[in-house]
Design an enzyme around this catalytic site. Structure first.
Site, PDB file in Angstrom:
ATOM      1  N   LYS A  13     -20.182  30.199  73.268  1.00 55.79           N
ATOM      2  CA  LYS A  13     -19.855  31.687  73.336  1.00 55.79           C
ATOM      3  C   LYS A  13     -18.351  31.801  73.709  1.00 55.79           C
ATOM      4  CE  LYS A  13     -22.238  32.116  77.320  1.00 55.79           C
ATOM      5  NZ  LYS A  13     -22.997  30.846  77.249  1.00 55.79           N
ATOM      6  N   ARG A  88     -25.127  38.578  83.411  1.00 57.87           N
ATOM      7  CA  ARG A  88     -25.941  37.301  83.255  1.00 57.87           C
ATOM      8  C   ARG A  88     -27.350  37.793  84.228  1.00 57.87           C
ATOM      9  NH1 ARG A  88     -21.790  33.229  82.523  1.00 57.87           N
ATOM     10  NH2 ARG A  88     -22.933  31.259  82.722  1.00 57.87           N
ATOM     11  N   ARG A 127     -17.744  18.179  76.387  1.00 56.25           N
ATOM     12  CA  ARG A 127     -16.899  18.966  76.538  1.00 56.25           C
ATOM     13  C   ARG A 127     -15.600  18.660  77.419  1.00 56.25           C
ATOM     14  NH1 ARG A 127     -18.161  25.173  78.076  1.00 56.25           N
ATOM     15  NH2 ARG A 127     -18.983  24.273  79.864  1.00 56.25           N
ATOM     16  N   ARG A 160     -15.448  19.579  83.271  1.00 57.44           N
ATOM     17  CA  ARG A 160     -15.374  20.438  84.187  1.00 57.44           C
ATOM     18  C   ARG A 160     -16.432  19.917  85.156  1.00 57.44           C
ATOM     19  NH1 ARG A 160     -16.853  26.287  81.269  1.00 57.44           N
ATOM     20  NH2 ARG A 160     -18.893  26.045  82.740  1.00 57.44           N
ATOM     21  N   ARG A 171     -27.920  24.514  85.321  1.00 59.51           N
ATOM     22  CA  ARG A 171     -27.482  25.868  84.575  1.00 59.51           C
ATOM     23  C   ARG A 171     -28.596  26.319  83.702  1.00 59.51           C
ATOM     24  NH1 ARG A 171     -22.160  23.181  82.916  1.00 59.51           N
ATOM     25  NH2 ARG A 171     -21.876  25.339  81.673  1.00 59.51           N
TER      26      ARG A 171
HETATM   27  P1  AP5 Z   1     -18.415  26.496  74.726  1.00 57.29           P
HETATM   28  O1  AP5 Z   1     -17.820  27.526  73.802  1.00 57.29           O
HETATM   29  O2  AP5 Z   1     -17.507  26.129  76.107  1.00 57.29           O
HETATM   30  O3  AP5 Z   1     -19.814  27.047  75.211  1.00 57.29           O
HETATM   31  P2  AP5 Z   1     -20.131  28.233  76.415  1.00 57.29           P
HETATM   32  O4  AP5 Z   1     -21.222  28.984  75.604  1.00 57.29           O
HETATM   33  O5  AP5 Z   1     -18.978  28.987  76.489  1.00 57.29           O
HETATM   34  O6  AP5 Z   1     -20.637  27.547  77.433  1.00 57.29           O
HETATM   35  P3  AP5 Z   1     -19.958  27.368  78.971  1.00 57.29           P
HETATM   36  O7  AP5 Z   1     -20.656  26.211  79.671  1.00 57.29           O
HETATM   37  O8  AP5 Z   1     -18.777  27.830  79.002  1.00 57.29           O
HETATM   38  O9  AP5 Z   1     -20.957  28.588  79.491  1.00 57.29           O
HETATM   39  P4  AP5 Z   1     -21.603  29.062  80.829  1.00 57.29           P
HETATM   40  O10 AP5 Z   1     -22.213  30.271  80.615  1.00 57.29           O
HETATM   41  O11 AP5 Z   1     -22.394  28.019  81.302  1.00 57.29           O
HETATM   42  O12 AP5 Z   1     -20.243  28.769  81.948  1.00 57.29           O
HETATM   43  P5  AP5 Z   1     -19.213  30.152  82.234  1.00 57.29           P
HETATM   44  O13 AP5 Z   1     -17.886  29.352  82.315  1.00 57.29           O
HETATM   45  O14 AP5 Z   1     -19.732  31.271  81.752  1.00 57.29           O
HETATM   46  O15 AP5 Z   1     -18.794  25.370  74.076  1.00 57.29           O
HETATM   47  C1  AP5 Z   1     -19.422  24.076  74.660  1.00 57.29           C
HETATM   48  C2  AP5 Z   1     -18.841  22.835  73.987  1.00 57.29           C
HETATM   49  O16 AP5 Z   1     -19.528  22.705  72.753  1.00 57.29           O
HETATM   50  C3  AP5 Z   1     -17.214  22.592  73.771  1.00 57.29           C
HETATM   51  O17 AP5 Z   1     -16.871  21.480  73.926  1.00 57.29           O
HETATM   52  C4  AP5 Z   1     -17.157  23.218  72.431  1.00 57.29           C
HETATM   53  O18 AP5 Z   1     -15.953  22.447  71.765  1.00 57.29           O
HETATM   54  C5  AP5 Z   1     -18.194  22.635  71.543  1.00 57.29           C
HETATM   55  N1  AP5 Z   1     -18.759  23.721  70.575  1.00 57.29           N
HETATM   56  C6  AP5 Z   1     -18.822  24.986  70.493  1.00 57.29           C
HETATM   57  N2  AP5 Z   1     -19.441  25.239  69.486  1.00 57.29           N
HETATM   58  C7  AP5 Z   1     -19.662  24.234  68.942  1.00 57.29           C
HETATM   59  C8  AP5 Z   1     -20.366  24.176  67.278  1.00 57.29           C
HETATM   60  N3  AP5 Z   1     -20.663  25.169  66.889  1.00 57.29           N
HETATM   61  N4  AP5 Z   1     -20.676  22.751  66.977  1.00 57.29           N
HETATM   62  C9  AP5 Z   1     -20.263  21.834  67.804  1.00 57.29           C
HETATM   63  N5  AP5 Z   1     -19.746  21.878  69.021  1.00 57.29           N
HETATM   64  C10 AP5 Z   1     -19.309  23.209  69.491  1.00 57.29           C
HETATM   65  O19 AP5 Z   1     -19.858  29.972  83.759  1.00 57.29           O
HETATM   66  C11 AP5 Z   1     -19.689  28.810  84.722  1.00 57.29           C
HETATM   67  C12 AP5 Z   1     -20.016  29.134  85.986  1.00 57.29           C
HETATM   68  O20 AP5 Z   1     -19.331  30.425  86.661  1.00 57.29           O
HETATM   69  C13 AP5 Z   1     -21.568  29.739  85.925  1.00 57.29           C
HETATM   70  O21 AP5 Z   1     -22.427  28.552  86.086  1.00 57.29           O
HETATM   71  C14 AP5 Z   1     -21.584  30.597  87.107  1.00 57.29           C
HETATM   72  O22 AP5 Z   1     -21.681  29.850  88.408  1.00 57.29           O
HETATM   73  C15 AP5 Z   1     -20.335  31.404  87.337  1.00 57.29           C
HETATM   74  N6  AP5 Z   1     -20.417  32.579  86.648  1.00 57.29           N
HETATM   75  C16 AP5 Z   1     -19.898  32.914  85.410  1.00 57.29           C
HETATM   76  N7  AP5 Z   1     -20.226  33.962  85.008  1.00 57.29           N
HETATM   77  C17 AP5 Z   1     -21.103  34.566  85.861  1.00 57.29           C
HETATM   78  C18 AP5 Z   1     -21.780  35.793  85.918  1.00 57.29           C
HETATM   79  N8  AP5 Z   1     -21.707  36.723  85.021  1.00 57.29           N
HETATM   80  N9  AP5 Z   1     -22.532  35.834  87.057  1.00 57.29           N
HETATM   81  C19 AP5 Z   1     -22.692  34.984  88.098  1.00 57.29           C
HETATM   82  N10 AP5 Z   1     -21.980  33.975  87.866  1.00 57.29           N
HETATM   83  C20 AP5 Z   1     -21.331  33.696  86.765  1.00 57.29           C
END
Ligand code: AP5
Length: 218
Positions: A13, A88, A127, A160, A171
């Site tokens: 995402k 979420r 990552r 991270r 997660r």
């Molecule tokens: P990446 O693009 O970073 O994936 P992502 O879907 O953004 O994954 P995240 O882990 O960032 O999402 P998340 O929802 O767990 O974490 P968030 O930061 O929102 O890609 C991942 C890896 O794959 C990278 O290395 C990339 O290079 C690689 N890649 C990407 N596309 C690829 C492809 N097509 N092919 C191969 N490789 C690829 O949230 C973190 C924490 O914050 C949560 O756990 C929670 O505690 C809190 N939080 C955030 N938002 C909320 C909310 N709305 N409500 C409550 N808590 C929240």
């Protein structure tokens, strides 16, 4: 363009939100990035959020709703936005709907990113992230030009704290229990668009830009 990127951790995402925001000149609002910034700056909010995030749990709804409400009021969102990682939970989705209808606008689309679980685990465990500019890399799929150094700002890359195996498992569990119900929520509102995100980054981006082009001017 007003879109939500929905999907399990690691589906890509954030990677695609960066590219789409640049391509269509809209704001990217990532609650994960906003929370990590608060943790880095040791704000009260950051200190509250850190333990939830490290364990792989969600931060309380009222905290993230407030963050997003403030961001949506920013002039940078006037041309539209991509919401990455928000909503979420169903209460977050309801709050978002209320904020947007208060502004006389609505979502155009909710893109549901889909990737097999084993690929997600591989993406997350490989990552590497820039703690300064938030750029994201992958040791195999998107390596930086110089090993361990951010291409964009030259900062050393880090893993991270929630990309450890136990936090990844948590997660994914939290996603299934609390976020997956949004698939039905948005499907019932005829906003859901499934997206196979298992191909390479450039291929996914090409499909996504095609799907989003009709919403460029909204
Ligand atoms: P990446 O693009 O970073 O994936 P992502 O879907 O953004 O994954 P995240 O882990 O960032 O999402 P998340 O929802 O767990 O974490 P968030 O930061 O929102 O890609 C991942 C890896 O794959 C990278 O290395 C990339 O290079 C690689 N890649 C990407 N596309 C690829 C492809 N097509 N092919 C191969 N490789 C690829 O949230 C973190 C924490 O914050 C949560 O756990 C929670 O505690 C809190 N939080 C955030 N938002 C909320 C909310 N709305 N409500 C409550 N808590 C929240």
């Amino acid at each position: 363009m007003r879109v939500v990127f929905l999907g399990a951790p690691g589906v890509g995402k954030g990677t695609q939100a960066d590219r789409i925001a640049a391509q269509f000149q809209v704001a990217k609002i990532s609650t994960g990035d906003l929370l990590r910034e608060a943790v880095r700056n040791r704000t009260v909010l950051g200190l509250q959020a850190k333990s939830c995030m490290d364990q792989g749990n969600l931060v309380p709804d009222d905290v993230v709703i407030k963050l997003v409400r403030e961001k949506l009021a920013d002039p940078s969102c006037a041309n539209g936005f991509v919401l990455d990682g928000f909503p979420r939970t169903v209460p977050q989705a309801e709050a978002l709907g209320a904020v947007l209808s208060g502004k006389g606008i609505a979502l155009d689309l909710v893109v549901n990113f889909q990737v097999p679980r084993e690929d997600v685990v591989r993406r997350l465990s490989g990552r590497r992230s820039c703690p300064k500019c938030q750029a994201t890399f992958h040791v195999d799929f998107a390596p930086p030009k110089v090993d361990g150094i951010c291409d964009r700002c030259g900062e050393p890359l880090v893993q991270r704290s929630d990309d450890r195996r136990d936090a990844i498992e948590m997660r994914l569990k939290v996603y299934n229990e609390q976020t997956a119900p949004l698939v039905r929520y948005y499907d019932e509102r005829q906003l859901l668009h499934p997206m196979d995100a298992s191909s390479a980054v450039d291929v996914v981006f090409q499909h996504l830009s095609q799907e989003l082009t009709p919403y460029r001017a909204t």
